[in-house]
Motif scaffolding. Sequence first.
Motif, short mmCIF file in Angstrom:
data_model
loop_
_atom_site.label_atom_id
_atom_site.label_comp_id
_atom_site.label_asym_id
_atom_site.label_seq_id
_atom_site.Cartn_x
_atom_site.Cartn_y
_atom_site.Cartn_z
N CYS A 77 -2.12 -1.12 -45.61
CA CYS A 77 -1.13 -1.07 -44.53
C CYS A 77 -0.97 -2.49 -43.95
CB CYS A 77 -1.56 -0.08 -43.46
SG CYS A 77 -0.17 0.61 -42.52
N HIS A 94 -3.14 -4.40 -42.34
CA HIS A 94 -3.68 -4.63 -41.00
C HIS A 94 -4.47 -5.93 -40.90
CE1 HIS A 94 -3.30 -0.12 -39.67
NE2 HIS A 94 -2.16 -0.67 -40.01
N GLU A 143 -4.65 -4.78 -34.93
CA GLU A 143 -5.32 -3.72 -35.70
C GLU A 143 -5.97 -4.36 -36.92
OE1 GLU A 143 -2.35 -0.78 -36.70
OE2 GLU A 143 -1.85 -0.43 -34.61
N HIS A 162 4.06 -5.01 -36.89
CA HIS A 162 3.48 -4.38 -38.07
C HIS A 162 4.09 -4.98 -39.32
CE1 HIS A 162 1.80 -1.51 -40.80
NE2 HIS A 162 1.06 -1.04 -39.83
N GLU A 166 -6.68 2.74 -36.41
CA GLU A 166 -5.30 3.24 -36.29
C GLU A 166 -5.04 4.29 -37.35
OE1 GLU A 166 -1.11 3.85 -36.77
OE2 GLU A 166 -2.32 2.88 -38.28
N GLU A 167 -5.67 4.11 -38.51
CA GLU A 167 -5.42 5.02 -39.64
C GLU A 167 -6.20 6.32 -39.51
OE1 GLU A 167 -3.16 4.30 -41.56
OE2 GLU A 167 -3.03 2.14 -41.90
#
Length: 486
Positions: free
Chosen positions: A135, A137, A108, A197, A172-173
């Motif tokens: 996040c 990514h 991601e 993650h 993804e968000e």
Amino acid sequence: MKKIYLNIVILFLFGMAQMTLSGDNPSQQGLKNEVIKILDQKYQLLTNISDSVWEYAEIALLEHESAKLLVEHLKKDGFTVEQGIADLPTAFMASYGSGKPIIGILAEYDALPGLSQDNTPFKKVLVEGGSGHGCGHNLFASGSLGAALAIKEVMEKHKLKGTIRLYGCPAEEDVGGKLYMAREGLFDDLDVCIAWHPDYETKVDVKGSQAIDDLEIEFSGKASHAAFDPWKGVSALDAVEMTVFGINQLREHVRPSVRMHYVITHGGKVPNIVPDYGKLWLWVRDSTREGVKIVVERVEKIVQGVALATGTAHKIHYKGSYHEMLVNLTGSRIMHKNLEMIGPIIYTKEELAYAKRIQKESDTKEVGLVCEIKELEEPSKDPEGGSTDVAEVSWIVPTLYLSATCAPYGIPWHSWAVVASSRHAIGHKGLLLAAKVMATTGIDFLLDEEVLTEMKKEFKEKLKGYKYKSGIPPGQKPPLRVKNSS
Ligand SMILES: [Zn+2]
């Protein structure tokens, strides 16, 4: 002379035989050591790629530069790449090798809007109104790329049978790129899928995630002057407010595992016009998809009732729907063994100090970084709040999920503090650990057919005959987003 010569020939032949044994048929552990070594050598490259993606800070569906950079490296390394898959311009699928097993790795790379932050352990906006990797990514992307490149290198060197495939998964968000990729059947032929993650703990994550429905509720009414002739107006804002009231009344009568959260995106322009248009954006979550369905059906009834009471017209737009994560314990145990074999991250004094400063600045207990490897837990019946589109893949193929420490313990996620950690050694070390765990686990699946069979057996038992069904309405395409140049 002759005898010496003969001895040399014998020694040479013996050596060749040894090389063939250890070279072409290396042990499983031998290959794992190789991918670990390759990744150590690629550390700087992977760090640079991660930092570039951090700097691009591209939000969902606009991750053009990030995807381009990853694709460039994959192509250079001999992967075949398909881009723009599942109607997502920034999605890609990169493959190397042929035949079974087919091992998928997810990447991601979308950032979050409004989270622009400099590479400092205190809050400092880098670009006013800009986005940031809150996040982590950017780390996710580079760590997964590293794992794919390392596996490919040993496959090529030792002529191993099978296919390694890296999935570039955008948004993804936001809309959940994997939701569209899953509907397209892009994960159907995989034998196993591996993801990770960034986190503030290191563990193989078997806690699961919540199922979610994402809906927009629109009301249309009639505009009029709010003081001169309000009786001629039909307020769409009234309808939005009554729906919100209804949802909050419902809140008392749902299971404790349910989460409902909303924003009012449209509620009129000025007070002296009765708003003729209103919109509510609502997310409903629960531990299972079935649980979400029960709540959404009740919300639909509230909306119908409100429309009747206010005289408005209503429309519900079902934007997306994720399953809860289907945990595979057999595969998770394999991943956990590799995590233990690689061992925890070791930090320097400076890194710990940086982490503690972030904690101080974000009102979090200054405990530093938690690097020890957590024991494999029992899957939770009611996972903690949060959903991911990785869960979609988990209902198609056994899917494994790793969390690697990339940030100080306890800091608020989706915040400046994560952005500040994601371009720092504390993030970089996490991506390297994740890459190593994924690559070594990939080696297990390439070489050990028995493990794959066991994992599939558990997967089949847990499915109980269920066949994956996408939660997006048939024919619905992902929204196209164009970058605002101003
Ligand atoms: Zn994330």
